[in-house]
Write a protein that holds these residues in place. Sequence first.
Motif, short mmCIF file in Angstrom:
data_model
loop_
_atom_site.label_atom_id
_atom_site.label_comp_id
_atom_site.label_asym_id
_atom_site.label_seq_id
_atom_site.Cartn_x
_atom_site.Cartn_y
_atom_site.Cartn_z
N GLU A 292 0.83 -1.22 0.00
CA GLU A 292 0.00 0.00 0.00
C GLU A 292 0.86 1.26 0.00
OE1 GLU A 292 -3.93 -1.74 2.42
OE2 GLU A 292 -2.67 -0.18 3.34
N ALA B 246 -7.28 -2.91 12.03
CA ALA B 246 -7.11 -2.30 10.71
C ALA B 246 -5.85 -1.43 10.74
CB ALA B 246 -8.33 -1.46 10.36
N SER B 250 -7.66 1.77 5.81
CA SER B 250 -8.83 0.94 6.10
C SER B 250 -9.41 1.20 7.49
CB SER B 250 -8.48 -0.54 5.94
OG SER B 250 -7.52 -0.93 6.88
#
Lengths: 347, 347
Positions: A292, B246, B250
């Motif tokens: 990410e 998370a 997210s």
Amino acid sequence: MELFKKETLESFCSAVYQAAGVLKERADVLAASMVHGSLRGVESHGVSRTGIYLKRITSGMVRPNAALKIERGGRSGAVMDAGNTIGQFAASEASKLAAELAEENGIGCVGVRGSNHFGAASFYTLPLAQKGCIALAMSNAPTTMALWGAGKPYTGTNPLSYAIPAGKYEPLVLDMATSIVARGKIRRAWKKGEKIPPDWAIDKDGNPTEDPEQALEGYVLPFGGPKGSAIALFIEAMAGVLTGAAFGPSLGSMYNDFDREQNLGHFFIAAAPGVLAPGLDFGKRMEAMVAEIKALPPSGGNEKVFLPGEIEAMTEKDRTENGIPLEEDVVKELQELGAAYGLSFPG
Amino acid sequence: MELFKKETLESFCSAVYQAAGVLKERADVLAASMVHGSLRGVESHGVSRTGIYLKRITSGMVRPNAALKIERGGRSGAVMDAGNTIGQFAASEASKLAAELAEENGIGCVGVRGSNHFGAASFYTLPLAQKGCIALAMSNAPTTMALWGAGKPYTGTNPLSYAIPAGKYEPLVLDMATSIVARGKIRRAWKKGEKIPPDWAIDKDGNPTEDPEQALEGYVLPFGGPKGSAIALFIEAMAGVLTGAAFGPSLGSMYNDFDREQNLGHFFIAAAPGVLAPGLDFGKRMEAMVAEIKALPPSGGNEKVFLPGEIEAMTEKDRTENGIPLEEDVVKELQELGAAYGLSFPG
């Protein structure tokens, strides 16, 4: 610049220390630590340090072969008295023990006292991450840095390193001084006749300064203002106060104090994700995070987003394959140091 | 500003949450956390948060009375699934467990997943230090901050706190965001028509900016440049990745996401000096360090050198004795929140 093979530097540096009476195992660790610095582009902790470490050994300020004394402090902790041996050897043993304690118990820590300069802190954290542990390493250092709001120095530029395994990617590695800049950067500004930012240093009277000359006569400041100052102080408490090492101005200087030992302290924490959270695949989850971050657009003008330690890992790969460049004066020093023991460099 | 007694605020805030169906024990912890922020001058984590926490509870986004599930991860570690309960309650229980594990084993750690905003991080570290432990607390937070070199945000302003017992002195306490400044500081520069330093923020396209208006549309940067960025990422790995919470984008936002839970993660580490190094008097040694630092001359213009948390401890002492000042709009909000449950403020 001339390029040298990793293995050449390791065996030469180790041979020099062995010739000076250091046990082979310890000489190898010290040499590997310096070559680790040189490989990763951290020249200030590379083989250019061969001479000063040797000087402290030959002058009797370091007792290279002293026995390590380890006292367990609970199931997950220990404190080591390094007996004034080589910092790199004590730190290497202590960090490995921290990882063992973590693998047994989830998290483990080992403090060290009676030690010496331990070189690049990532030399201890990176191998632990390569074996699956999250690792933290910290050390106190001789007094050079003024805490936030203070007009005189108290701590050193106390280094902090972490390494975090990241599955198929290289571990994330931070290895930093808690000072805002190295003195070398202030020296470069002075040479160029440039001002420095007001948060880099104070002059010798404790006043903020933008004049690099006054800064060089004064003291460097912590990174990140009061936040970084508090982090440097945390390291002093863990590595110095908790372990029984010296702390603050009572620490000996590697370069200046040849009448006493340094009595530095280190602190290592390791955490084993597979023990702490056995139901989760930490490596896979870290891979997802790294992917990410790598997919983020870089900020203005940058080519890509680099993860902590990514540039150093690229440098290490390149230098492992193609050789380590050494400045002429470093080559000359290594030749002279070797010659004193009948060792030729590069061999 | 009107002054309110600590006890008044604690009992009123707890009563509001109890009226909204929160178990008394948990309502008390949540109220105490907010009052801790207000007492120590951290208004942003004070009783001004009563409304947003209540809104998440009454909208069903937080399950206040959910059971905590704790899985031990080795003798010195554990991971808690907070089940989407109140962050302050989960964090309070987790931090106490970390201290128990430390007292048993030397060092201990507890990770938390499935949690919510936990307020001021020093609410967890300070009580542990008051009982003799060195404590670390960290949490991830909804995405607002751009990592070093990135043009879009990834982590939140991930908070970090430590507390270190210091014998007869107040514990040393750090409680910081890993961002360089709060957005409020950028907003003040904008109101005054002032430029901001280039390392505070990037604009929405990822370019460095000195214009506070563009910065407010963009993203705040980490403290201390790449060093602080790497520390924020460490917190994301420990609190988010390792715990099973998370991480990165997210994570749910407390203020904006009313269609899903936050699934925040926290991480607590405690170390027991008396177990790790039983032969040393850690408190006395810390007293010596604190005395040395207090004796340092302050830098230009400052009155004295403050230790981490010293100003907050002075504020807490003052406000415990004389009352906590609340802005008019905060008082009004508390009155309205109470009225909905037939509770009058201040009582």
